[in-house]
Design a protein around this motif. Structure first.
Motif, PDB file in Angstrom:
ATOM      1  N   MET A  40       0.833  -1.184   0.000  1.00 24.06           N
ATOM      2  CA  MET A  40       0.000   0.000   0.000  1.00 24.06           C
ATOM      3  C   MET A  40       0.875   1.244   0.000  1.00 24.06           C
ATOM      4  O   MET A  40       2.031   1.199   0.388  1.00 24.06           O
ATOM      5  CB  MET A  40      -0.891  -0.036   1.228  1.00 24.06           C
ATOM      6  CG  MET A  40      -1.778  -1.257   1.210  1.00 24.06           C
ATOM      7  SD  MET A  40      -3.297  -0.983   2.080  1.00 24.06           S
ATOM      8  CE  MET A  40      -4.130   0.151   1.034  1.00 24.06           C
ATOM      9  N   HIS A  41       0.290   2.333  -0.436  1.00 14.38           N
ATOM     10  CA  HIS A  41       1.006   3.598  -0.467  1.00 14.38           C
ATOM     11  C   HIS A  41       0.321   4.590   0.434  1.00 14.38           C
ATOM     12  O   HIS A  41      -0.868   4.465   0.709  1.00 14.38           O
ATOM     13  CB  HIS A  41       1.023   4.165  -1.890  1.00 14.38           C
ATOM     14  CG  HIS A  41       1.585   3.214  -2.874  1.00 14.38           C
ATOM     15  ND1 HIS A  41       0.829   2.607  -3.844  1.00 14.38           N
ATOM     16  CD2 HIS A  41       2.830   2.748  -3.041  1.00 14.38           C
ATOM     17  CE1 HIS A  41       1.592   1.811  -4.556  1.00 14.38           C
ATOM     18  NE2 HIS A  41       2.808   1.871  -4.093  1.00 14.38           N
ATOM     19  N   ILE A  42       1.079   5.578   0.869  1.00 15.22           N
ATOM     20  CA  ILE A  42       0.502   6.646   1.673  1.00 15.22           C
ATOM     21  C   ILE A  42       0.360   7.850   0.756  1.00 15.22           C
ATOM     22  O   ILE A  42       1.350   8.369   0.232  1.00 15.22           O
ATOM     23  CB  ILE A  42       1.411   7.011   2.859  1.00 15.22           C
ATOM     24  CG1 ILE A  42       1.713   5.772   3.683  1.00 15.22           C
ATOM     25  CG2 ILE A  42       0.740   8.065   3.731  1.00 15.22           C
ATOM     26  CD1 ILE A  42       2.686   6.035   4.798  1.00 15.22           C
ATOM     27  N   THR A  43      -0.855   8.319   0.573  1.00 15.21           N
ATOM     28  CA  THR A  43      -1.058   9.459  -0.319  1.00 15.21           C
ATOM     29  C   THR A  43      -0.510  10.742   0.304  1.00 15.21           C
ATOM     30  O   THR A  43      -0.466  10.900   1.516  1.00 15.21           O
ATOM     31  CB  THR A  43      -2.553   9.626  -0.642  1.00 15.21           C
ATOM     32  OG1 THR A  43      -2.725  10.855  -1.335  1.00 15.21           O
ATOM     33  CG2 THR A  43      -3.383   9.687   0.620  1.00 15.21           C
ATOM     34  N   THR A  44      -0.090  11.668  -0.579  1.00 10.53           N
ATOM     35  CA  THR A  44       0.411  12.941  -0.077  1.00 10.53           C
ATOM     36  C   THR A  44      -0.658  14.015  -0.190  1.00 10.53           C
ATOM     37  O   THR A  44      -0.400  15.181   0.060  1.00 10.53           O
ATOM     38  CB  THR A  44       1.626  13.408  -0.902  1.00 10.53           C
ATOM     39  OG1 THR A  44       1.242  13.453  -2.266  1.00 10.53           O
ATOM     40  CG2 THR A  44       2.788  12.469  -0.740  1.00 10.53           C
ATOM     41  N   ASP A  74       1.402  12.257  -6.069  1.00  6.51           N
ATOM     42  CA  ASP A  74       1.182  10.814  -5.933  1.00  6.51           C
ATOM     43  C   ASP A  74       1.477  10.099  -7.238  1.00  6.51           C
ATOM     44  O   ASP A  74       2.017   9.003  -7.251  1.00  6.51           O
ATOM     45  CB  ASP A  74      -0.281  10.527  -5.545  1.00  6.51           C
ATOM     46  CG  ASP A  74      -0.552  10.814  -4.088  1.00  6.51           C
ATOM     47  OD1 ASP A  74      -1.735  10.887  -3.719  1.00  6.51           O
ATOM     48  OD2 ASP A  74       0.417  10.958  -3.329  1.00  6.51           O
ATOM     49  N   ASN A  75       1.149  10.752  -8.354  1.00  7.12           N
ATOM     50  CA  ASN A  75       1.386  10.153  -9.665  1.00  7.12           C
ATOM     51  C   ASN A  75       2.843   9.864  -9.901  1.00  7.12           C
ATOM     52  O   ASN A  75       3.213   8.765 -10.295  1.00  7.12           O
ATOM     53  CB  ASN A  75       0.913  11.115 -10.760  1.00  7.12           C
ATOM     54  CG  ASN A  75      -0.474  10.752 -11.211  1.00  7.12           C
ATOM     55  OD1 ASN A  75      -0.920   9.639 -10.961  1.00  7.12           O
ATOM     56  ND2 ASN A  75      -1.136  11.670 -11.870  1.00  7.12           N
ATOM     57  N   ILE A  76       3.704  10.879  -9.673  1.00 10.53           N
ATOM     58  CA  ILE A  76       5.118  10.621  -9.948  1.00 10.53           C
ATOM     59  C   ILE A  76       5.709   9.670  -8.917  1.00 10.53           C
ATOM     60  O   ILE A  76       6.716   9.029  -9.179  1.00 10.53           O
ATOM     61  CB  ILE A  76       5.972  11.908 -10.034  1.00 10.53           C
ATOM     62  CG1 ILE A  76       5.938  12.694  -8.727  1.00 10.53           C
ATOM     63  CG2 ILE A  76       5.547  12.766 -11.191  1.00 10.53           C
ATOM     64  CD1 ILE A  76       7.043  13.743  -8.680  1.00 10.53           C
ATOM     65  N   ARG A  87      -1.544  20.218  -1.325  1.00  7.51           N
ATOM     66  CA  ARG A  87      -2.548  19.946  -2.355  1.00  7.51           C
ATOM     67  C   ARG A  87      -1.907  20.129  -3.715  1.00  7.51           C
ATOM     68  O   ARG A  87      -0.789  20.605  -3.838  1.00  7.51           O
ATOM     69  CB  ARG A  87      -3.736  20.919  -2.217  1.00  7.51           C
ATOM     70  CG  ARG A  87      -4.546  20.758  -0.943  1.00  7.51           C
ATOM     71  CD  ARG A  87      -5.370  19.487  -0.973  1.00  7.51           C
ATOM     72  NE  ARG A  87      -6.247  19.366   0.171  1.00  7.51           N
ATOM     73  CZ  ARG A  87      -5.917  18.806   1.339  1.00  7.51           C
ATOM     74  NH1 ARG A  87      -4.695  18.345   1.516  1.00  7.51           N
ATOM     75  NH2 ARG A  87      -6.770  18.732   2.331  1.00  7.51           N
ATOM     76  N   ASN A  88      -2.678  19.806  -4.743  1.00  8.70           N
ATOM     77  CA  ASN A  88      -2.201  20.060  -6.100  1.00  8.70           C
ATOM     78  C   ASN A  88      -1.977  21.547  -6.296  1.00  8.70           C
ATOM     79  O   ASN A  88      -2.651  22.360  -5.696  1.00  8.70           O
ATOM     80  CB  ASN A  88      -3.246  19.607  -7.117  1.00  8.70           C
ATOM     81  CG  ASN A  88      -3.074  18.145  -7.433  1.00  8.70           C
ATOM     82  OD1 ASN A  88      -2.033  17.580  -7.191  1.00  8.70           O
ATOM     83  ND2 ASN A  88      -4.119  17.564  -7.978  1.00  8.70           N
ATOM     84  N   SER A  89      -1.044  21.864  -7.162  1.00  9.04           N
ATOM     85  CA  SER A  89      -0.796  23.273  -7.430  1.00  9.04           C
ATOM     86  C   SER A  89      -1.970  23.849  -8.201  1.00  9.04           C
ATOM     87  O   SER A  89      -2.568  23.185  -9.036  1.00  9.04           O
ATOM     88  CB  SER A  89       0.506  23.390  -8.208  1.00  9.04           C
ATOM     89  OG  SER A  89       0.372  24.258  -9.255  1.00  9.04           O
ATOM     90  N   SER A  90      -2.309  25.102  -7.918  1.00  7.47           N
ATOM     91  CA  SER A  90      -3.532  25.676  -8.500  1.00  7.47           C
ATOM     92  C   SER A  90      -3.435  25.796 -10.008  1.00  7.47           C
ATOM     93  O   SER A  90      -4.432  25.762 -10.701  1.00  7.47           O
ATOM     94  CB  SER A  90      -3.814  27.043  -7.889  1.00  7.47           C
ATOM     95  OG  SER A  90      -2.608  27.764  -7.796  1.00  7.47           O
ATOM     96  N   SER A  91      -2.218  25.941 -10.539  1.00  9.22           N
ATOM     97  CA  SER A  91      -2.112  26.098 -11.991  1.00  9.22           C
ATOM     98  C   SER A  91      -2.524  24.825 -12.709  1.00  9.22           C
ATOM     99  O   SER A  91      -3.117  24.864 -13.770  1.00  9.22           O
ATOM    100  CB  SER A  91      -0.691  26.486 -12.390  1.00  9.22           C
ATOM    101  OG  SER A  91       0.201  25.511 -11.910  1.00  9.22           O
TER     102      SER A  91
END
Lengths: 371, 346
Positions: B86-90, B96-98, B334-338
């Motif tokens: 299992m992975h721990i999400t960031t 998480d993708n990379i 979180r994901n970057s807004s761009s």
């Protein structure tokens, strides 16, 4: 804990004797060696070494706390959950109450921007009783460049809290709580630090201000790497002082010009330099904080004071809790105050940049009240 | 001379060699009382030596029924293990993708960057995200947070925990539209209760704690991540002897890797940055030297690219080098807004 004596740790007698015979007297000596080195040195088998090490480690390792009990403890025992309000509402809101206890907070900015003024105001606030928002305790102010002006301190007190400072006895009491030290060299500073540790243990001191850290180090003859090493011990010591006494520690830092030694890229970034360099150049001001990157890592909160197009800003450049906000401020006879409590959010590494534009007009304007 | 490899004390080894026993096979046919007489040691000590010798020998003889080398696992079996990890999400989908799903369990991941880039923020986010229950794709485990610098702020952890729970209820509402009463019973206080916080004040305490974790983890088997913030601080100050520092650091890294594998948890080490003089220019590099850079399994560098925060996979045995943007918000990482704007346009 690190210097715990092996003799005080309940180990089986045979191995305890061997440890003392080989001159391994503290836990630090034992834990720095690897298992095989210990086997060779002590002439015992692996299982005995392992069990001795695990017993020593269990004693030396610090106890744990759940984050919940940490939070409850802080809110119960400490003033405002471990924060010291600065009186600047916008800044206090961003920092979740004020300057945090137990960690280093740094003020960095060009000369004359208001770092010492801020420190004076904070020292005053800390000496006040708690119903006025103070910490009701002593303040140790380490004044390296002889910038501390008690006349200015009392003027700030009189303008901001007239009801206290108009009475001579009260003014004397408050000002009497601020102890000023003037070390003339790094060695003297080191000595004072040791003494400060003792008085902190007696819990009378509620805040430590060092103005300025950079001036202490720049007076020393060593350069470059040796200077970093001298500073390392002090960083570690001041941090541990702050930590175990749970007081706010405010340190000021100076600026210097960026030279070609200053690195800003990693090895994997160098390839794409041609594209990115155009955009980053405009943000690279020619000033950087003194004391280097190791110091920048060691401070928990960094407040950058700068002057841009004739206005002064205080920016929260590094903080575990605050977003990167910039607040405009000015300095009056009652000390430093914010012009607006709504900070402007600054994007990107611009928050770390230190500008010094239009600064000279500000220094000359209103100089009368500042001595 | 296989006797050298036996984990026995130096004097016992010396006695064996001077008595003429230089290989393990020579010890196979002797009884303990004879050995005690020859070496001039007590019988229990001789029995101990023989036991150690037979144990070492046993691991070398080939056994037809199990694998050729004891303790090895075939790559095919490992593939099955790796896929079920299992992975721990960031909390940032791009990141998480990379990372191939998130921070990997059973591996040591080093994350480094300049001050203020968000290392502690990422550390706290991971300590919170490991507690996401299995129903939501998380590990439902607890976290150990080892703080060497005092940068852990409880109020921030509370903020991030609150935001995590809100996101989970949002997800719940989105997914199970027909169940109105699917409220999350978790509270931010529960999340804070599952973070075990240790404050370290010297490198000796750091070494002692890593040694002690063995026992701690056997008592708390639901811990699934260990975050060390930062692993560098105490090792940059007191060491005059650099060779000793390298030895101590590699010993520590090996123990952490051991813990990661044995207890199937993720180890996240946060590192600082220093300047390095290479090829006539100064560049930024992660601290603790070149030998340390070999010891961690994965290495992620956080850096500024223009106005954005980026994460770059510098070293990984299974992931390709890539970078992704992320941002630090009031709710955490979180994901970057761009990148969000790009998705909206599509």
């Amino acid at each position: 804990m690190a210097n715990k004596l092996i003799s005080e740790i309940p180990l089986p007698k045979s191995i305890a004797n061997v440890f003392s015979a080989r001159n391994i007297s503290t836990a630090k000596d034992a834990l720095t060696l690897t298992e095989f080195e210990l086997m060779e040195l002590l002439d015992v088998g692996l299982t005995e070494v392992r069990s001795a090490l695990s017993q020593i480690s269990e004693i030396v390792a610090p106890p744990y706390q759940t984050a919940l009990s940490l939070m409850e403890q802080r809110f119960q025992n400490e003033h405002l959950g471990g924060h010291f309000p600065t009186g600047l509402k916008g800044l206090d809101a961003a920092l979740c109450g004020g300057i945090p206890f137990g960690v280093l907070t740094e003020l960095v900015g060009p000369a004359g921007i208001g770092k010492t003024q801020f420190c004076l105001k904070l020292s005053l606030l800390a000496s006040l009783p708690t119903n006025y928002g103070g910490l009701d305790g002593r303040v140790i102010y380490i004044d390296v460049e002889s910038k501390f002006s008690s006349r200015r301190l009392l003027e700030i007190g009189l303008r901001s809290f007239p009801e206290i400072f108009q009475m001579k006895e009260m003014a004397q009491e408050m000002a009497g709580r601020i102890l000023v030290l003037r070390p003339t060299s790094l060695a003297e500073f080191t000595q004072s630090l040791e003494q400060i540790k003792v008085s902190l243990l007696q819990k009378q001191v509620k805040m430590l201000v060092i103005d300025s850290m950079a001036a202490l180090v720049s007076g020393e003859p060593e350069q470059g790497a040796r200077r970093q090493q001298t500073l390392s011990w002090h960083i570690s010591f001041i941090k541990s002082l702050a930590e175990f006494s749970r007081i706010p520690v405010v340190v000021t830092n100076q600026v210097r010009s960026r030279n070609h030694d200053d690195a800003s890229r990693y090895s994997f970034q160098v390839q794409s330099r041609d594209g990115a360099i155009g955009t980053t150049m405009q943000y690279d001001s020619h000033l950087v904080a003194a004391l280097g990157i190791q110091w920048a890592h060691a401070v928990t909160t960094r407040l950058v004071l700068e002057a841009k197009s004739g206005e002064r800003f205080i920016k929260v450049a590094k903080s575990p809790i605050s977003p990167p906000l910039a607040f405009p401020f000015h300095i009056t006879s009652s000390g430093i105050s914010l012009l607006s409590d709504d900070g402007k959010e600054v994007m990107g590494p611009e928050i770390n940049a230190i500008h010094c534009q239009g600064h000279n007009e500000i220094i000359n304007f209103g100089m009368e009240g500042l001595h | 001379m296989e006797i050298w490899r036996l984990p026995i004390s130096a004097s016992q080894r010396g006695k064996l060699i001077s008595a003429g026993y230089t290989s393990l096979s020579s010890l196979s046919s002797i009884s303990s009382s004879d050995l005690a007489r020859e070496l001039n040691v007590s019988e229990s000590e001789a029995m101990n030596i023989l036991k150690v010798a037979s144990h070492s020998r046993g691991s070398e003889t080939s056994n037809a029924s199990c694998s050729i080398v004891e303790g090895a696992q075939s790559a095919w079996d490992m593939l099955h293990d790796e896929e079920s990890l299992m992975h721990i999400t960031t909390s940032s989908a791009d990141l998480d993708n990379i990372l191939g799903g998130g921070i990997h369990c059973k591996e040591v991941t080093e994350i480094g960057g300049v001050p203020g880039i968000g290392k502690t923020q990422l550390g706290i986010q991971i300590a919170v995200n490991v507690q996401i229950p299995n129903d939501f794709g998380g590990l439902g485990g607890k976290a150990i947070y080892i703080d060497t610098e005092g940068s852990f702020m409880v109020e921030r952890a509370f903020q991030i925990a609150e935001a995590c729970i809100e996101d989970m209820s949002e997800y719940n509402r989105f997914l199970r539209k027909d169940f109105q009463e699917c409220k999350i019973k978790m509270q931010p206080q529960d999340i804070l209760e599952n973070i075990f916080y240790f404050r370290i004040c010297s490198y000796t305490e750091q070494i002692a704690l890593i040694n002690y974790l063995d026992k701690f983890l056997s008592e708390h088997k639901d811990v699934k991540v260990i975050v060390v913030d930062s692993v560098t601080f105490h090792f940059r100050q007191d060491f005059d002897d650099m060779a000793l520092r390298t030895r101590v650091l590699s010993g520590m890294a090996l123990k952490l890797m051991n813990l990661a594998k044995r207890f199937s948890l993720a180890v996240v080490l946060l590192n600082q940055v220093t300047t390095k003089h290479t090829e006539a220019s100064f560049q930024l590099a992660l601290a603790l030297g070149d030998s340390w850079s070999h010891t961690c399994t994965n290495r992620i560098v956080l850096y500024w690219n223009g106005n954005e925060r980026y994460a770059y996979i510098d070293k990984s045995p299974s992931l390709r080098s890539a970078s992704a943007a992320y941002s630090v918000t009031a709710r955490g990482i979180r994901n970057s807004s761009s990148s969000c704007k790009r998705i909206k346009m599509m």
